[in-house]
Motif scaffolding. Structure first.
Motif, PDB file in Angstrom:
ATOM      1  N   TYR A 126       1.982  62.713 -66.630  1.00  9.82           N
ATOM      2  CA  TYR A 126       0.875  63.654 -66.758  1.00  9.82           C
ATOM      3  C   TYR A 126      -0.238  63.259 -65.812  1.00  9.82           C
ATOM      4  O   TYR A 126      -0.338  62.101 -65.413  1.00  9.82           O
ATOM      5  CB  TYR A 126       0.361  63.660 -68.203  1.00  9.82           C
ATOM      6  N   SER A 127      -1.070  64.227 -65.455  1.00  7.23           N
ATOM      7  CA  SER A 127      -2.251  63.967 -64.637  1.00  7.23           C
ATOM      8  C   SER A 127      -3.447  64.571 -65.351  1.00  7.23           C
ATOM      9  O   SER A 127      -3.807  65.731 -65.112  1.00  7.23           O
ATOM     10  CB  SER A 127      -2.078  64.608 -63.247  1.00  7.23           C
ATOM     11  N   GLU A 178     -11.341  62.966 -63.390  1.00  6.24           N
ATOM     12  CA  GLU A 178     -10.398  62.544 -62.357  1.00  6.24           C
ATOM     13  C   GLU A 178     -11.060  62.386 -61.001  1.00  6.24           C
ATOM     14  O   GLU A 178     -10.565  61.635 -60.156  1.00  6.24           O
ATOM     15  CB  GLU A 178      -9.242  63.538 -62.255  1.00  6.24           C
ATOM     16  N   THR A 187      -6.339  57.527 -60.235  1.00  3.63           N
ATOM     17  CA  THR A 187      -5.294  58.542 -60.436  1.00  3.63           C
ATOM     18  C   THR A 187      -4.028  58.211 -59.662  1.00  3.63           C
ATOM     19  O   THR A 187      -2.958  58.735 -59.988  1.00  3.63           O
ATOM     20  CB  THR A 187      -5.806  59.924 -60.025  1.00  3.63           C
ATOM     21  N   THR A 188      -4.140  57.337 -58.667  1.00  2.00           N
ATOM     22  CA  THR A 188      -2.940  56.915 -57.925  1.00  2.00           C
ATOM     23  C   THR A 188      -2.120  55.947 -58.771  1.00  2.00           C
ATOM     24  O   THR A 188      -0.901  56.087 -58.891  1.00  2.00           O
ATOM     25  CB  THR A 188      -3.335  56.262 -56.602  1.00  2.00           C
ATOM     26  N   LYS A 216      -2.464  55.733 -61.917  1.00  2.00           N
ATOM     27  CA  LYS A 216      -2.390  56.308 -63.268  1.00  2.00           C
ATOM     28  C   LYS A 216      -2.891  55.288 -64.294  1.00  2.00           C
ATOM     29  O   LYS A 216      -2.213  54.954 -65.284  1.00  2.00           O
ATOM     30  CB  LYS A 216      -0.971  56.768 -63.589  1.00  2.00           C
TER      31      LYS A 216
END
Lengths: 116, 113
Positions: B28-29, B52, B68-69, B71
């Motif tokens: 998920y993001s 984010e 976000t890279t 996670k």
């Protein structure tokens, strides 16, 4: 902010019986949420309760086992039916922080249920 | 399925040190991550939210980062105090549903005087 109270704070119940947990909020809210937190585990959403409509249950939770009422905008109940020891858990209600632009939540103090 | 993981082992540190807690997520993001504090016998209390597009967010002695890279989100408490001892939970919203939070299992922090 919202102040949430729950009753009872804890209970010890016999297998096969049912317990109804009450959640009271000090302001009107659209959505209320019921979570379960088993020992040493994370919070798991049971269902979302909107006033005036049927609760929406998450995968693995059914209305027959966890009936929910939402009679008005400040109150909800969760019943744990036909209890077994596996239902021993903390049950928490929460509401959204509608004053914020994002969906943070306020939680009640929880109800600690032990099933013998 | 969407999953969020925190160190299950308790973190023990000395008063005055910086505590760093880790939250990793998969499949998920999320648009944002939230951190909550939970004391024994109480419900979680919201602490911080990071979006984010934010690398870092601070609130008093608390700092949250969001990569976000990788996670991953890191939660720091600087100049820790025994009163900071609690369980800290990270959470994000699952896709598609307003209000549905997915929680990690929490990391218990113990700050010793």
């Amino acid at each position: 902010s919202a102040v949430i109270s729950q009753k009872p704070s804890r209970d010890i119940c016999q297998r096969g019986t049912s317990l109804t947990i009450q959640c009271q909020v000090d302001s009107q809210v659209t959505m209320m949420f019921w979570y379960r937190q088993q020992p040493g585990q994370s919070l798991t959403l049971i269902a979302t309760a909107n006033q005036g409509s049927e609760a929406t249950y998450e995968s693995g939770f059914v209305i027959d086992k966890f009936p929910i009422s939402r009679p008005n905008l400040t109150f909800s109940t969760l019943t744990v039916s036909n209890m077994s020891p596996e239902d021993s858990s903390i049950y928490l209600c929460s509401v959204e922080n509608t004053g914020a632009s994002t969906d943070t939540q306020y939680f009640g103090p929880g109800t600690r249920l032990t099933v013998l | 399925s969407q999953k969020i993981e925190q160190n299950s082992e308790a973190l023990n540190i000395q008063e005055g040190k910086t505590a760093t807690l880790t939250c990793n997520y998969t499949n998920y993001s999320p648009a944002y991550l939230q951190w909550y504090r939970q004391d024994p016998g109480r419900g979680p209390v919201f602490l911080l939210l990071i979006r984010e597009n934010e690398k870092e967010k601070r609130k008093e002695r608390l700092k949250v980062t969001f990569d976000t890279t990788l996670k991953q989100s890191l939660f720091h408490i600087t100049a820790s105090q025994p009163a900071d001892s609690a369980t800290y939970l990270c959470a994000f919203h699952g896709s598609g549903n307003t209000g549905k939070l997915i929680f990690g299992q929490g990391t218990t922090l113990q700050v010793k005087p």
